[in-house]
Write a protein that holds these residues in place. Structure first.
Motif, PDB file in Angstrom:
ATOM      1  N   HIS A 111       0.837  -1.199   0.000  1.00 31.07           N
ATOM      2  CA  HIS A 111       0.000   0.000   0.000  1.00 31.07           C
ATOM      3  C   HIS A 111       0.873   1.250   0.000  1.00 31.07           C
ATOM      4  N   HIS A 112       0.629   2.131  -0.975  1.00 31.28           N
ATOM      5  CA  HIS A 112       1.239   3.461  -1.005  1.00 31.28           C
ATOM      6  C   HIS A 112       0.111   4.440  -0.682  1.00 31.28           C
ATOM      7  N   ARG A 113       0.172   5.036   0.490  1.00 29.42           N
ATOM      8  CA  ARG A 113      -1.012   5.691   1.043  1.00 29.42           C
ATOM      9  C   ARG A 113      -1.159   7.174   0.714  1.00 29.42           C
ATOM     10  N   THR A 114      -0.188   7.772   0.052  1.00 30.45           N
ATOM     11  CA  THR A 114      -0.301   9.182  -0.310  1.00 30.45           C
ATOM     12  C   THR A 114       0.021   9.362  -1.786  1.00 30.45           C
ATOM     13  N   VAL A 115      -0.431  10.501  -2.324  1.00 33.41           N
ATOM     14  CA  VAL A 115      -0.135  10.810  -3.722  1.00 33.41           C
ATOM     15  C   VAL A 115       1.367  10.925  -3.929  1.00 33.41           C
ATOM     16  N   GLU A 116       2.057  11.523  -2.961  1.00 35.08           N
ATOM     17  CA  GLU A 116       3.508  11.682  -3.069  1.00 35.08           C
ATOM     18  C   GLU A 116       4.209  10.325  -3.123  1.00 35.08           C
ATOM     19  N   ALA A 117       3.753   9.384  -2.280  1.00 37.57           N
ATOM     20  CA  ALA A 117       4.348   8.042  -2.270  1.00 37.57           C
ATOM     21  C   ALA A 117       4.113   7.333  -3.600  1.00 37.57           C
ATOM     22  N   VAL A 118       2.933   7.536  -4.181  1.00 34.28           N
ATOM     23  CA  VAL A 118       2.625   6.914  -5.473  1.00 34.28           C
ATOM     24  C   VAL A 118       3.528   7.487  -6.557  1.00 34.28           C
ATOM     25  N   ARG A 119       3.708   8.809  -6.560  1.00 35.62           N
ATOM     26  CA  ARG A 119       4.569   9.425  -7.573  1.00 35.62           C
ATOM     27  C   ARG A 119       6.012   8.949  -7.432  1.00 35.62           C
ATOM     28  N   ASP A 120       6.483   8.827  -6.196  1.00 33.19           N
ATOM     29  CA  ASP A 120       7.846   8.333  -5.975  1.00 33.19           C
ATOM     30  C   ASP A 120       7.990   6.915  -6.510  1.00 33.19           C
ATOM     31  N   ARG A 121       6.976   6.074  -6.247  1.00 30.53           N
ATOM     32  CA  ARG A 121       7.049   4.692  -6.704  1.00 30.53           C
ATOM     33  C   ARG A 121       6.965   4.616  -8.221  1.00 30.53           C
ATOM     34  N   GLU A 123       8.037   6.848 -10.264  1.00 28.35           N
ATOM     35  CA  GLU A 123       9.346   7.271 -10.763  1.00 28.35           C
ATOM     36  C   GLU A 123      10.345   6.115 -10.703  1.00 28.35           C
ATOM     37  N   GLU A 124      10.334   5.365  -9.588  1.00 34.07           N
ATOM     38  CA  GLU A 124      11.221   4.205  -9.465  1.00 34.07           C
ATOM     39  C   GLU A 124      10.918   3.175 -10.547  1.00 34.07           C
ATOM     40  N   LEU A 125       9.635   2.887 -10.745  1.00 38.19           N
ATOM     41  CA  LEU A 125       9.260   1.895 -11.745  1.00 38.19           C
ATOM     42  C   LEU A 125       9.624   2.349 -13.147  1.00 38.19           C
ATOM     43  N   ALA A 149       6.202  16.200 -14.188  1.00 37.61           N
ATOM     44  CA  ALA A 149       7.115  15.240 -13.554  1.00 37.61           C
ATOM     45  C   ALA A 149       7.322  14.004 -14.420  1.00 37.61           C
ATOM     46  N   SER A 150       6.285  13.597 -15.152  1.00 34.87           N
ATOM     47  CA  SER A 150       6.387  12.367 -15.934  1.00 34.87           C
ATOM     48  C   SER A 150       7.085  12.560 -17.275  1.00 34.87           C
ATOM     49  N   LYS A 151       7.169  13.793 -17.765  1.00 35.34           N
ATOM     50  CA  LYS A 151       7.759  14.018 -19.085  1.00 35.34           C
ATOM     51  C   LYS A 151       9.193  13.508 -19.198  1.00 35.34           C
ATOM     52  N   PRO A 152      10.113  13.959 -18.335  1.00 31.57           N
ATOM     53  CA  PRO A 152      11.500  13.474 -18.475  1.00 31.57           C
ATOM     54  C   PRO A 152      11.624  11.975 -18.245  1.00 31.57           C
ATOM     55  N   LEU A 153      10.789  11.426 -17.364  1.00 29.18           N
ATOM     56  CA  LEU A 153      10.838   9.987 -17.108  1.00 29.18           C
ATOM     57  C   LEU A 153      10.420   9.210 -18.351  1.00 29.18           C
ATOM     58  N   LEU A 202      -4.999   2.717 -13.934  1.00 30.36           N
ATOM     59  CA  LEU A 202      -4.143   1.535 -13.821  1.00 30.36           C
ATOM     60  C   LEU A 202      -2.830   1.769 -14.547  1.00 30.36           C
ATOM     61  N   VAL A 203      -1.728   1.317 -13.944  1.00 27.01           N
ATOM     62  CA  VAL A 203      -0.408   1.353 -14.577  1.00 27.01           C
ATOM     63  C   VAL A 203       0.189  -0.048 -14.448  1.00 27.01           C
ATOM     64  N   VAL A 204       0.685  -0.584 -15.561  1.00 28.24           N
ATOM     65  CA  VAL A 204       1.340  -1.897 -15.559  1.00 28.24           C
ATOM     66  C   VAL A 204       2.726  -1.744 -16.174  1.00 28.24           C
ATOM     67  N   VAL A 205       3.756  -2.208 -15.467  1.00 30.94           N
ATOM     68  CA  VAL A 205       5.140  -2.071 -15.924  1.00 30.94           C
ATOM     69  C   VAL A 205       5.738  -3.451 -16.160  1.00 30.94           C
ATOM     70  N   ASP A 206       6.245  -3.656 -17.371  1.00 35.83           N
ATOM     71  CA  ASP A 206       6.943  -4.894 -17.745  1.00 35.83           C
ATOM     72  C   ASP A 206       6.092  -6.144 -17.522  1.00 35.83           C
ATOM     73  N   ARG A 207       4.776  -5.963 -17.414  1.00 35.18           N
ATOM     74  CA  ARG A 207       3.861  -7.092 -17.173  1.00 35.18           C
ATOM     75  C   ARG A 207       4.229  -7.859 -15.901  1.00 35.18           C
ATOM     76  N   GLU A 208       4.882  -7.151 -14.968  1.00 33.87           N
ATOM     77  CA  GLU A 208       5.318  -7.772 -13.719  1.00 33.87           C
ATOM     78  C   GLU A 208       4.771  -7.072 -12.485  1.00 33.87           C
ATOM     79  N   VAL A 209       4.484  -5.789 -12.599  1.00 33.93           N
ATOM     80  CA  VAL A 209       3.999  -5.032 -11.449  1.00 33.93           C
ATOM     81  C   VAL A 209       2.914  -4.073 -11.918  1.00 33.93           C
ATOM     82  N   ALA A 210       1.893  -3.912 -11.093  1.00 33.85           N
ATOM     83  CA  ALA A 210       0.774  -3.041 -11.441  1.00 33.85           C
ATOM     84  C   ALA A 210       0.432  -2.146 -10.259  1.00 33.85           C
ATOM     85  N   LEU A 211       0.009  -0.918 -10.567  1.00 34.31           N
ATOM     86  CA  LEU A 211      -0.473   0.010  -9.547  1.00 34.31           C
ATOM     87  C   LEU A 211      -1.911   0.389  -9.887  1.00 34.31           C
ATOM     88  N   LEU A 212      -2.800   0.289  -8.904  1.00 37.53           N
ATOM     89  CA  LEU A 212      -4.182   0.696  -9.077  1.00 37.53           C
ATOM     90  C   LEU A 212      -4.656   1.378  -7.806  1.00 37.53           C
TER      91      LEU A 212
END
Length: 324
Positions: A111-121, A123-125, A149-153, A202-212
């Motif tokens: 669980h990522h409980r804040t918007v900031e935590a979600v954005r950080d995660r 970025e990592e993904l 924030a997402s443009k350079p990533l 929904l975001v799915v990365v490399d078909r291995e991890v998903a955020l919803l």
């Protein structure tokens, strides 16, 4: 083994006068005779006392650099063994930690409980992504800071060869900032599609991890990260179905022709001859999404397992007969 105080004291006394007897050393150092004998034995063991000439009973001190070289070698060997044990324990620790983390991510929902935590995660993904990143984006507009924030990533990911696909809701076309962002994404190599209603964020990365979202319809409540292979596979199937139904961004929007029985017959005739959905849509003035929906209805009606079979079966049943 180190030299204790008794042994060092006896060695120094022997340096002063190597002819001293056990009794002499005991008196001079105020040590008991057993302690002196023990010290002499230790000095002989480490070669700090050696026989003088042919008489093994007469011992003289040897140079410390020669006699103590054995002690140094023993200490270094012991350190090497200890270092090996430390390395082995550290390697085992890292292996077990990796297995623990893999098990945690495989079985648990993070669980990522804040918007900031979600954005950080996110970025990592994005930085870890190897093959693709697919997102479903409901709603009309995206927050400017999130897009900035997402443009350079996204740009760095595309430069690494990561495929980026995004599905937006049709209504985003009314928000200039989000529209500009979608145009920018497609211009640098990403893909974007739209549909009237996007079912979920929904975001799915490399078909291995998903955020919803943790709370459906309220992204401000944070997100759930899913790594369970079975759950992620199901979400990937959902994403691919939505992607198939969505319209490529940039296609000209056109007013669709009325869905008359004649239109349906023409569509079936095209399918019977092997025309693709996209080609049929252009010829009939329909959207590809509408053609696919009609095809799904036809396949259900005829029990066909393919588009071509549906057209053939419709012809066999007389559904292609000209009638209004």
């Amino acid at each position: 083994m180190d030299l204790d105080d008794d042994t060092a004291a006896v060695y120094r006394a022997m340096l002063d006068d190597h002819t001293r007897t056990v009794t002499d050393l005991s008196k001079a150092l105020s040590l008991s005779r057993p302690r002196v004998r023990k010290a002499l034995d230790r000095l002989a063991d480490v070669a700090l006392l050696q026989p003088a000439g042919a008489d093994p009973m007469v011992l003289v001190p040897s140079p410390p650099r020669v006699g103590m070289a054995r002690l140094v070698a023993e200490a270094e060997a012991e350190l090497a063994v200890q270092a090996g044990r430390v390395a082995a324990v550290r390697s085992l620790m890292e292996t077990m930690a990796a297995e623990h983390d893999a098990h945690l991510h495989r079985e648990a929902l993070v669980h990522h409980r804040t918007v900031e935590a979600v954005r950080d995660r996110l970025e990592e993904l994005s930085l870890e992504a190897r093959t693709e990143c697919v997102s479903l984006n409901p709603g009309r507009a995206h927050k400017p800071d999130a897009m900035a924030a997402s443009k350079p990533l996204n740009q760095r990911a595309l430069e690494r060869g990561v495929a980026i696909r995004a599905v937006y809701q049709d209504s985003f076309r009314h928000d200039p900032a989000t529209l500009d962002y979608a145009r920018w994404l497609t211009e640098i190599g990403g893909q974007a599609r739209t549909m009237p209603e996007v079912p979920m964020l929904l975001v799915v990365v490399d078909r291995e991890v998903a955020l919803l979202p943790r709370v459906v319809g309220d992204p401000s409540q944070g997100a759930i990260e899913v790594r369970s292979p079975a759950l992620v596979a199901a979400l990937v199937e959902h994403v691919e179905m939505v992607w198939l139904l969505a319209e490529p961004f940039g296609d000209q929007r056109r007013r669709e022709a009325p869905l008359t029985s004649a239109t349906s017959r023409q569509l079936l005739q095209m399918l019977a001859s092997g025309v693709t959905d996209e080609s049929a849509a252009r010829r009939l003035g329909l959207s590809t999404r509408t053609v696919r929906r009609l095809m799904s209805d036809f396949m259900t009606q005829t029990g066909a397992t393919s588009r071509f079979q549906a057209g053939v079966e419709a012809a066999r049943r007389g559904l292609l007969d000209a009638r209004d």
